[in-house]
Write a protein that holds these residues in place. Structure first.
Motif, PDB file in Angstrom:
ATOM      1  N   PHE A   1      11.265 -33.153  60.989  1.00 39.85           N
ATOM      2  CA  PHE A   1       9.612 -33.552  61.048  1.00 39.85           C
ATOM      3  C   PHE A   1       8.880 -34.082  59.849  1.00 39.85           C
ATOM      4  CE2 PHE A   1       5.810 -31.461  63.384  1.00 39.85           C
ATOM      5  CZ  PHE A   1       5.152 -32.597  63.879  1.00 39.85           C
ATOM      6  N   ASN A   2       9.483 -35.225  59.491  1.00 45.49           N
ATOM      7  CA  ASN A   2       8.590 -35.586  58.228  1.00 45.49           C
ATOM      8  C   ASN A   2       7.737 -36.365  58.621  1.00 45.49           C
ATOM      9  OD1 ASN A   2       8.537 -36.849  55.665  1.00 45.49           O
ATOM     10  ND2 ASN A   2       9.249 -38.680  56.365  1.00 45.49           N
ATOM     11  N   LEU A   3       6.571 -35.912  57.810  1.00 45.60           N
ATOM     12  CA  LEU A   3       4.982 -36.448  57.916  1.00 45.60           C
ATOM     13  C   LEU A   3       4.920 -37.442  56.894  1.00 45.60           C
ATOM     14  CD1 LEU A   3       3.693 -33.475  59.508  1.00 45.60           C
ATOM     15  CD2 LEU A   3       4.008 -35.485  60.942  1.00 45.60           C
ATOM     16  N   GLY A   4       5.736 -37.455  55.998  1.00 42.59           N
ATOM     17  CA  GLY A   4       5.082 -38.337  54.494  1.00 42.59           C
ATOM     18  C   GLY A   4       5.860 -39.905  55.133  1.00 42.59           C
ATOM     19  N   ASP A   5       4.907 -40.896  54.680  1.00 48.12           N
ATOM     20  CA  ASP A   5       5.090 -42.263  55.126  1.00 48.12           C
ATOM     21  C   ASP A   5       5.543 -43.133  53.890  1.00 48.12           C
ATOM     22  OD1 ASP A   5       2.735 -42.426  53.948  1.00 48.12           O
ATOM     23  OD2 ASP A   5       1.860 -43.828  55.502  1.00 48.12           O
ATOM     24  N   HIS A   6       5.860 -42.024  52.676  1.00 46.82           N
ATOM     25  CA  HIS A   6       5.956 -42.770  51.398  1.00 46.82           C
ATOM     26  C   HIS A   6       7.315 -42.544  50.683  1.00 46.82           C
ATOM     27  CE1 HIS A   6       4.536 -38.757  50.680  1.00 46.82           C
ATOM     28  NE2 HIS A   6       4.664 -38.853  49.535  1.00 46.82           N
ATOM     29  N   VAL A   7       8.297 -41.642  51.438  1.00 47.95           N
ATOM     30  CA  VAL A   7       9.386 -41.047  50.705  1.00 47.95           C
ATOM     31  C   VAL A   7      10.874 -41.817  51.182  1.00 47.95           C
ATOM     32  CG1 VAL A   7       8.247 -38.709  50.933  1.00 47.95           C
ATOM     33  CG2 VAL A   7       9.597 -39.552  52.768  1.00 47.95           C
ATOM     34  N   GLY A   8      10.583 -42.855  51.686  1.00 51.17           N
ATOM     35  CA  GLY A   8      11.827 -43.862  52.279  1.00 51.17           C
ATOM     36  C   GLY A   8      12.344 -43.630  53.802  1.00 51.17           C
ATOM     37  N   ASP A   9      11.559 -42.787  54.604  1.00 53.37           N
ATOM     38  CA  ASP A   9      11.929 -42.688  55.894  1.00 53.37           C
ATOM     39  C   ASP A   9      11.639 -43.612  56.807  1.00 53.37           C
ATOM     40  OD1 ASP A   9      13.038 -41.376  58.134  1.00 53.37           O
ATOM     41  OD2 ASP A   9      11.227 -39.795  58.276  1.00 53.37           O
ATOM     42  N   ASP A  10      12.297 -43.820  58.095  1.00 52.69           N
ATOM     43  CA  ASP A  10      11.942 -44.900  59.099  1.00 52.69           C
ATOM     44  C   ASP A  10      10.417 -44.879  59.461  1.00 52.69           C
ATOM     45  OD1 ASP A  10      12.093 -46.626  61.235  1.00 52.69           O
ATOM     46  OD2 ASP A  10      13.375 -45.738  62.365  1.00 52.69           O
TER      47      ASP A  10
END
Length: 249
Positions: free
Chosen positions: A38-47
Motif C-alpha cells: 500500500f505504497n502512497l508515495g509517487d517519488h520512490v520508484g514504484d510503478d
C-alpha cells in the motif's frame, strides 16, 4: 467511517465533532516488490499505475471528500495555506499544510520521519506536518503551530508512526545541534556504542511543541523500524511511504 483494518488505522485522540484523521499501514494495496503493497508515495520508484490505484483505494476506504493535498516534501519548513496558496494536488514543495475550511484533506508521507497532525480544540483549524530531524531542528512544528493562528494551549496534537528511540542511531553532531538550540534536548538522547546516540524523535517533538505552549499531545508510541506493518527507510532502504491524513467534513 469505513476502514480496512489491514490498511488503515484511526488514531485515538479527542478530535472535535466532524474532524477525521487516519494513518495507513503498508498492507492492503496494489504495489509489489519492496513497495509491497500500500505504497502512497509517487517519488520512490514504484510503478505509477500501482501508486494511482493505491491512492484511489485510500479515498474509497476512508470516503474522503476529495483528493488529499499531496506535498513534495523536502525536509524544510515551508507550510502551505490550503486552499489559498495552492490548488489541491499541486505537488507543491512544502513540508506542511494548514487549512481553516472544511473539505481539504491534509496529508504527509513518511517512512521513519515523524508525521504530526494538529487540530484546534474547536475543530476550525487543521494542520499536517512532516517532521524529520532536519525539520524539527529548523522549527517546522513551531512554524506549523503559528500557521494555525490559535494559541498553543488551544491546539491538539497527534504524533504518528515514526522511528522509535530504540532504533534511531545518530552521530554526536546531530545531538550537539539540538542541544545548541535547547539544552533540555539532552533528555531525548541516550548514549549508544562509540560516539553514537539513540535519539527519541517523539521526545524532541514534544519539547518543541511545549516551547510554544502546546501540552495536549497524543500518540508517539509506534516504531516504524521495528514494526513490519510499516514502511521503514532505515530498515529497508528502497521502500514505500505511508500517509497520515486529517480533514474536516
Amino acid at each position: 467511517m469505513p476502514a480496512d483494518s489491514g490498511a488503515i488505522r484511526i488514531p485515538d485522540w479527542p478530535l472535535p465533532k466532524g474532524v477525521r484523521s487516519a494513518f495507513t499501514l503498508r498492507h492492503g494495496g496494489y504495489s509489489s516488490g519492496p513497495y509491497d503493497s500500500f505504497n502512497l508515495g509517487d517519488h520512490v520508484g514504484d510503478d505509477p499505475e500501482a501508486v494511482a490505484k493505491n491512492r484511489q483505494h485510500l479515498g474509497e476506504l476512508l470516503n474522503l471528500p476529495g483528493e488529499p493535498q499531496w506535498l513534495r516534501q523536502v525536509h524544510g519548513t515551508e507550510i502551505l495555506q490550503i486552499p489559498t496558496d495552492s490548488p489541491v494536488c499541486s505537488d507543491a514543495a512544502a513540508d506542511g499544510a494548514v487549512t481553516h475550511v472544511a473539505g481539504p484533506v491534509l496529508a504527509v508521507l513518511t517512512a521513519d520521519c515523524l508525521p504530526v497532525l494538529a487540530c484546534s480544540r474547536d475543530g476550525r483549524h487543521l494542520g499536517a506536518f512532516h517532521a524529520g530531524w532536519r525539520g524539527l531542528l529548523a522549527g517546522i512544528l513551531e512554524k506549523g503551530v503559528a500557521a494555525l493562528g490559535v494559541p498553543g494551549k488551544e491546539v491538539l496534537i497527534y504524533l504518528g508512526p515514526a522511528i522509535g528511540p530504540e532504533a534511531f542511531a545518530v552521530g554526536p553532531e546531530l545531538r550537539a545541534a539540538f542541544l545548541a538550540e535547547d539544552p533540555t534536548a539532552a533528555s531525548a538522547f541516550r548514549q549508544g556504542q562509540g560516539d553514537r546516540w539513540w535519539a527519541d524523535i517523539y521526545q524532541l517533538a514534544r519539547q518543541r511543541l511545549q516551547r510554544v505552549a502546546v501540552t495536549a499531545i497524543y500518540g508517539g508510541d509506534r516504531c516504524t523500524f521495528s514494526d513490519g506493518d510499516f514502511f521503514s527507510y532505515r530498515r529497508d532502504g528502497v521502500t514505500g511511504r505511508m500517509a497520515s491524513l486529517l480533514w474536516r467534513e
